[in-house]
Structure formats: C-alpha cells, structure tokens
Design an enzyme around this catalytic site. Structure first.
Site: not given
Length: 324
Positions: A78-79, A85, A92, A128, A182, A210, A252, A254
C-alpha cells in the site's frame, strides 16, 4: 533443517493460521545495512516495450494453472501516507501525493524488499502509488531503473521506446492501470472523516467505509472495487507470475484488500476487518498455481523478517557476492 511454521492470514479472528513446513535458518533483515537477523527459508511474471508480453494458458475454468512448475514472488504494498491521509480526508480517486512521512515509508519499504527479485511493477494510475513504487525501487540492491511504460497511444509508445538492449536489461517496466485505483468514494471525497461521521452518524459512515456491498453516495462499494481490481489481477498480473516473473504491485487499501481477499480466499465478512498499514510490503510465493503468504511485518516498528524460500535466499546470496 528444522521444523517451523509458514503463515496464512485469517482476518476473521485477527490471528495467523499455521501450516507446517520444512525450513532452515538464514540471515535476513535490514538488507541495506550490515545488521542482519535470523529469518526462515522455506522449502518449498502486461506488456511493455521493456519486456515481452506473456499470456496465461486457459483451461476454461479461470484458475491459475501454470504451464510448468515454477516459483515466483509477489510483493503487495500500500502506498505511503498521502497528504489527505494526514488531513483525515476521504481520498478515493482524487490524485493526491505523498507526505514527507509517506516518502520515508516508501523508502523504508524499499529497504525491506531490497533482496527480493522484481521483474515488473504494477501500480494504479495515481501518483501516490507510483511515488511509492519508484522510491521503493531506488533502495533495491539490483539498481535497475523503474520506467513507466506508455501504451495510451501509438505515438506515446513510439516516443518512449528504448533502443538500447543493454539499457532494457537494466530497466524494470512499471505498468499503470486505473483498475488498481483506490475505491471511488463518491460524494465523500474531500470530506473530513470525523466531520462526516458527526453529520451522518458514525453507524452510517462505518457502513459506507466497512461494509462489503454498500457504496457511499455516487461511489463504489468494496464489492465493486473488487470486481475491477481482481479481474485485472487475474488477466494482467497472474500471467507474469505464471511465466516465472517476479512482480510488485503498489496500490491502495481497498484495491489491495480486494486482491488479498482473492489470494487468501477470505469471505466478504472477513475482508471488511482486514486493515493494511501504509508502506508495509506483503510477500507471497506463487508456485504450482497456488499463492502462499510468506510474511509481512505487522507494523512500521517491526523488523522486516520474511520466510524466504530457497530460491529467494539464493538470489540474495547472489546479490551479496556482487558487492563483495
């Protein structure tokens, strides 16, 4: 040879299921310094102008059956931390760069994987993830140059062509794909997460973030994200692994959760509790059509100790001999 355990992640109960394997102890760890730790060695490759295209043989069942027995490594990362963040904003598909902390995380990730072979890199279309891949590869001991391939038009492909075979040999193709982007958060993008929870209620925001199949307003659910990310992984990434290529995917939270759901055969209930830290590599081995997790640090403070296979240990030893 001693008996130890290889690991497989089970997010349902937040622990590691264990399967017995034969292993031997080797020295691994901080690969870009003189410090080493004991790790485990377990007994057990899309198109570009830099490498030849490969295709996965189909048996009509959609599985990963290779033409021949081979072993390939797959690194998922993951980035690093992005600027949104840091601000606690829904990001997104907004194209936001890394923070200085995110740059440091990407560099540290590169140090953790600098002994693992990488032949081709896949990233999302977002800066990213591309920054993370490039910064990580700058730490690799092989010192090959990651080069973004351009297939968006005939002119782009022609203008970015490499004419030196020697230079090609010292390059690693970086293939960008929107399918690895993402999850698209729709009308939540750019909103502060805490303020959104205060406005719509914690339960509603938690469901948007979630749940597996409930999208935010005009956005994607995790299920929708998984449809595109896993399909791309099967169609474009797996053929390289089948051909014996070693692959890194920088993406990402997700899109990677979706791929891990596929690799580890998680249920829709298990995957929603799976958390991925920024800048922490995960290592899988692809062998005889199966993916086996070989380790990942739990968090940034944990030492990078992976369960190396014999082939990966041999590769590391070859790198050692090149610098002696």
């Amino acid at each position: 040879i001693v008996s130890a355990q290889s690991h497989r992640w089970n997010s349902k109960n937040s622990r590691l299921d264990r399967r017995t394997a034969n292993v031997r102890l080797v020295s691994v760890g901080s690969c870009c310094s003189g410090n080493r730790k004991l790790g485990l060695v377990c007994a057990s490759g899309s198109q570009s102008s830099v490498i030849d295209p490969v295709h996965l043989p189909s048996n009509g069942k959609g599985d990963h059956s290779p033409k021949k027995s081979s072993e390939s490594s797959l690194i998922l990362i993951r980035h690093g931390e992005s600027m949104w963040n840091e601000k606690n904003l829904f990001t997104g598909c907004v194209d936001v760069p890394l923070t200085p902390k995110g740059v440091d995380e990407a560099i540290e990730a590169g140090k953790r994987i600098c002994n693992i072979p990488i032949d081709v890199i896949f990233t999302s279309a977002m800066i990213r993830s591309q920054m993370t891949a490039m910064l990580a590869m700058m730490q690799h001991r092989r010192k090959k140059v990651p080069i973004i391939t351009h297939k968006e038009s005939e002119q782009a492909q022609s203008w970015s062509k490499i004419y030196s075979e020697d230079t090609k040999e010292q390059s690693i193709p970086v293939i960008t794909a929107w399918q690895l982007n993402e999850r698209m958060y729709g009308e939540l993008q750019g909103l502060n997460k805490q303020e959104t929870a205060d406005r719509f209620g914690k339960e509603q925001v938690h469901e948007w973030r979630r749940s597996y199949d409930t999208p935010p307003p005009n956005g994607e659910s995790l299920e929708m994200c998984a449809d595109r990310a896993v399909s791309y992984f099967k169609d474009q990434v797996v053929p390289h692994l089948t051909a014996g290529k070693h692959v890194m995917v920088a993406a990402h939270a997700n899109s990677l959760r979706s791929i891990i759901m596929h690799l580890d055969k998680l249920t829709s209930q298990e995957v929603i509790s799976l958390e991925l830290s920024t800048g922490i590599p995960m290592l899988y081995i692809f062998k005889e059509g199966e993916f086996i997790r070989r380790g990942s640090p739990v968090g940034p403070s944990e030492a990078s100790v992976y369960a190396y296979t014999r082939n990966l240990a041999t590769y590391r030893d070859t790198l050692d001999s090149m610098v002696q």
